[in-house]
Scaffold this motif. Structure first.
Motif, short mmCIF file in Angstrom:
data_model
loop_
_atom_site.label_atom_id
_atom_site.label_comp_id
_atom_site.label_asym_id
_atom_site.label_seq_id
_atom_site.Cartn_x
_atom_site.Cartn_y
_atom_site.Cartn_z
N SER A 77 -1.00 6.82 6.36
CA SER A 77 -2.33 6.55 4.82
C SER A 77 -2.88 4.94 5.42
CB SER A 77 -2.29 6.59 4.40
OG SER A 77 -0.78 6.36 3.67
N VAL A 79 -4.10 1.57 7.54
CA VAL A 79 -5.12 1.50 8.14
C VAL A 79 -4.67 0.54 9.68
CG1 VAL A 79 -6.96 0.10 8.79
CG2 VAL A 79 -7.24 1.50 7.30
N THR A 117 -10.69 9.38 2.18
CA THR A 117 -10.55 7.95 2.11
C THR A 117 -11.90 7.19 2.25
OG1 THR A 117 -9.86 6.49 2.81
CG2 THR A 117 -10.02 8.12 4.18
N ALA A 118 -11.91 6.54 1.86
CA ALA A 118 -13.70 5.30 1.40
C ALA A 118 -13.34 5.14 3.67
CB ALA A 118 -13.61 4.32 0.85
N ALA A 119 -12.70 4.70 3.88
CA ALA A 119 -12.12 4.76 5.74
C ALA A 119 -12.96 5.75 6.39
CB ALA A 119 -10.50 4.68 5.84
N ASN A 170 -9.75 2.13 -3.56
CA ASN A 170 -8.95 1.40 -3.74
C ASN A 170 -7.87 1.85 -5.51
OD1 ASN A 170 -10.77 -0.23 -2.56
ND2 ASN A 170 -8.63 -0.88 -1.60
N THR A 188 1.40 -2.65 2.21
CA THR A 188 0.40 -3.38 2.86
C THR A 188 -0.49 -4.11 1.77
OG1 THR A 188 -0.12 -1.64 3.74
CG2 THR A 188 0.49 -2.90 4.71
N HIS A 189 -0.21 -3.43 0.24
CA HIS A 189 -1.68 -3.39 -0.39
C HIS A 189 -1.66 -4.23 -1.37
CE1 HIS A 189 -1.72 0.88 0.44
NE2 HIS A 189 -2.36 0.76 0.33
N ILE A 193 1.28 -6.26 -3.65
CA ILE A 193 1.66 -7.73 -2.88
C ILE A 193 2.00 -8.74 -4.12
CG2 ILE A 193 1.18 -9.52 -1.69
CD1 ILE A 193 0.89 -6.58 0.53
N ILE A 205 1.05 -14.89 -1.60
CA ILE A 205 0.41 -13.87 -1.41
C ILE A 205 -0.13 -14.85 0.12
CG2 ILE A 205 -0.34 -13.64 -3.33
CD1 ILE A 205 -2.77 -12.01 -1.95
N ILE A 206 -0.94 -13.66 1.25
CA ILE A 206 -1.81 -14.21 2.09
C ILE A 206 -2.99 -13.82 1.86
CG2 ILE A 206 -2.33 -14.85 4.51
CD1 ILE A 206 0.40 -14.89 5.03
N PHE A 208 -6.37 -12.78 2.56
CA PHE A 208 -7.04 -12.59 4.24
C PHE A 208 -8.99 -12.99 4.35
CE2 PHE A 208 -3.82 -8.97 4.57
CZ PHE A 208 -2.36 -9.65 5.43
N ARG A 221 -13.41 -5.10 -3.61
CA ARG A 221 -12.93 -3.58 -3.34
C ARG A 221 -13.18 -2.66 -4.80
NH1 ARG A 221 -13.52 -4.45 0.94
NH2 ARG A 221 -12.11 -4.93 2.40
N TYR A 223 -11.37 0.21 -7.52
CA TYR A 223 -10.17 0.25 -7.84
C TYR A 223 -10.45 1.07 -8.84
CZ TYR A 223 -8.82 -4.45 -5.27
OH TYR A 223 -8.68 -5.31 -3.77
N VAL A 259 -11.11 -10.10 -4.53
CA VAL A 259 -9.58 -10.87 -3.82
C VAL A 259 -9.80 -11.57 -4.11
CG1 VAL A 259 -7.93 -11.05 -2.35
CG2 VAL A 259 -9.79 -9.59 -1.78
N LEU A 289 -17.00 -2.60 -0.33
CA LEU A 289 -16.86 -0.86 -0.96
C LEU A 289 -16.19 -0.72 -2.42
CD1 LEU A 289 -13.95 0.04 1.63
CD2 LEU A 289 -15.77 0.41 2.52
N1 UFG Z 1 -5.63 -8.05 0.74
C1 UFG Z 1 -5.16 -10.38 1.20
N2 UFG Z 1 -3.85 -9.59 1.15
C2 UFG Z 1 -3.19 -8.98 1.68
C3 UFG Z 1 -3.29 -7.44 0.97
C4 UFG Z 1 -4.45 -7.35 0.85
O1 UFG Z 1 -6.06 -10.74 0.79
O2 UFG Z 1 -1.96 -9.43 1.14
C5 UFG Z 1 -7.07 -7.85 0.71
C6 UFG Z 1 -7.61 -6.66 1.95
O3 UFG Z 1 -7.86 -8.15 3.00
C7 UFG Z 1 -8.81 -6.29 1.34
C8 UFG Z 1 -8.29 -6.31 -0.21
O4 UFG Z 1 -7.03 -6.75 -0.86
O5 UFG Z 1 -9.84 -7.43 1.30
C9 UFG Z 1 -8.15 -4.53 -0.67
O6 UFG Z 1 -7.02 -4.37 0.52
P1 UFG Z 1 -5.80 -3.60 0.70
O7 UFG Z 1 -4.55 -3.17 1.55
O8 UFG Z 1 -4.79 -2.95 -1.34
O9 UFG Z 1 -6.68 -2.22 -0.27
P2 UFG Z 1 -7.64 -1.96 1.50
O10 UFG Z 1 -9.34 -1.97 1.31
O11 UFG Z 1 -7.32 -2.66 2.76
O12 UFG Z 1 -7.50 -0.49 1.82
C10 UFG Z 1 -7.73 0.99 0.86
C11 UFG Z 1 -6.54 2.04 0.97
C12 UFG Z 1 -7.03 2.51 2.39
C13 UFG Z 1 -8.65 3.01 2.65
C14 UFG Z 1 -9.19 1.93 2.94
C15 UFG Z 1 -10.67 1.89 2.46
O13 UFG Z 1 -6.00 1.32 1.10
O14 UFG Z 1 -5.71 3.71 2.90
O15 UFG Z 1 -8.88 0.82 1.48
O16 UFG Z 1 -11.20 1.25 3.49
F1 UFG Z 1 -8.54 3.23 4.38
#
Ligand code: UFG
Length: 331
Positions: A77, A79, A117-119, A170, A188-189, A193, A205-206, A208, A221, A223, A259, A289
């Motif tokens: 899972s 991305v 998933t929303a993806a 999320n 990665t979430h 983190i 934390i970075i 993005f 997002r 949550y 964020v 989203l």
């Molecule tokens: N983010 C950061 N720094 C980090 C990690 C995340 O700035 O170290 C930001 C991301 O850019 C994003 C937000 O925090 O804007 C949330 O990121 P996550 O990785 O926690 O979650 P995502 O929105 O990328 O992903 C989630 C689910 C996926 C799903 C997706 C749907 O974890 O499985 O939503 O778009 F596919």
């Protein structure tokens, strides 16, 4: 009759198992432990270690147990990883689901709850996102989940397997008791983190991207607390057992947080500094989203009660602060 939870040693699957057992269901867990943790499997569940792509293994489980419904969480899972290794995702997610459906057909098991998933939507045309909106996944991960939904649709028509596909936004938080929680490797979430940074396991934390078209420039997002998410799975199970028809439902809290807002909330709840560095945008991140979960409320009678991000972060913090190394035994 028992409920089979595929991927029941993972973050979301393990929370499902705990709630099913709370409700006195007999639970069978299958997990290949590629990303799941044996310690996350509820001690009252019957556990089979194995891979859903191995048809003989899966047949053995269905032969030994009397299963009337399946909750299918077993998938890769990430991305970003899916963009680099698309074939891994098509093979595990899509082929794995094909094998599962084949075995469900053979054993005449008719009820399936599916983690989507929303993806699947990709960059949404507008928010809040409704299930009727177009699906244009921007990653192989989202594409696999959409393909799996389509495979289920055609399998239903031919073999009568009813499904509820739940499109998660999320997911965050943990079981209130902090017995189980979120431990991905690599992580990665955003929420874990932030909390690992609060614990000093990461220097910072970075963030993005700060140039999105949102009020504070960071991504927004929706949550959802993992326990609210699992409530919807249990209601979906009841719905199918009572003869409900196949459907696709979004699961979110209908509210967006940036964020930056999440960083501030994590600082407030942990009382820790949480250093932040600015980084470039992460490939494939849509700016906003937010779910419309009206359909899930209407169809299932779902009423999420843990919709504040403070509650999600507090419950996640209870787990992280009591398990600073996750499921590693030497904590
Ligand atoms: N983010 C950061 N720094 C980090 C990690 C995340 O700035 O170290 C930001 C991301 O850019 C994003 C937000 O925090 O804007 C949330 O990121 P996550 O990785 O926690 O979650 P995502 O929105 O990328 O992903 C989630 C689910 C996926 C799903 C997706 C749907 O974890 O499985 O939503 O778009 F596919």
């Amino acid at each position: 009759m028992s409920v089979l939870v595929l991927g029941g040693a993972g973050y979301i699957g393990s929370h499902a198992v705990y709630q099913l057992i709370d409700q006195s269901e007999d639970v069978i867990v299958v997990d290949n432990l590629e990303t799941g943790h044996k310690e996350a499997v509820h001690p009252k569940a019957i556990f089979y270690e194995g891979d859903i792509r191995h048809i003989e293994f899966l047949r053995t489980v269905f032969k030994k147990e009397s299963i009337d419904a399946v909750l299918h969480f077993a998938a890769n899972s990430l991305v970003g990883e899916s963009v680099e290794k698309p074939l891994k995702y098509f093979e595990n997610n899509v082929y794995g689901t094909q094998i599962l459906l084949q075995v469900l057909t053979e054993f005449k098991v008719k009820n399936m709850i599916f983690s989507s998933t929303a993806a699947t939507y990709g960059e949404p045309v507008s928010v809040p996102i409704k299930e009727t909106m177009p699906t244009n996944p921007t990653s192989p991960y989202g594409e696999t989940k959409r393909m799996m939904e389509k495979i289920m649709k055609w399998t239903e028509q031919a073999h009568g397997i009813q499904y509820v596909s739940l499109r998660y936004f999320n997911v965050a938080g943990a079981r209130e008791s902090a017995e189980i929680g979120e431990d991905h490797r690599p992580e990665t979430h955003l929420v874990p983190i932030l909390l690992q940074t609060a614990l000093g396991r990461r220097p910072h934390i970075i963030m993005f991207g700060e140039d999105y078209d949102t009020p504070d420039g960071t991504c927004i997002r929706d949550y959802i607390h993992v326990e609210d998410l699992i409530d919807a799975h249990l209601l979906a199970l009841k719905y199918l057992r009572e003869g409900g028809k196949s459907t696709i439902l979004n699961l979110g809290s209908n509210r967006g947080f940036s964020v930056k807002e999440m960083i501030e909330a994590a600082r407030r709840i942990t009382g820790r500094e949480i250093p932040v560095k600015n980084g470039p945008r992460r490939a494939g991140d849509p700016s906003i989203l937010i779910a419309s979960s009206e359909k899930a409320r209407h169809v299932l009678g779902w009423n999420p009660t843990r919709t504040s991000v403070s509650k999600m972060i507090q419950d996640a913090w209870n787990w992280h602060s009591t398990h600073p190394k996750g499921y590693e035994k030497d904590v």
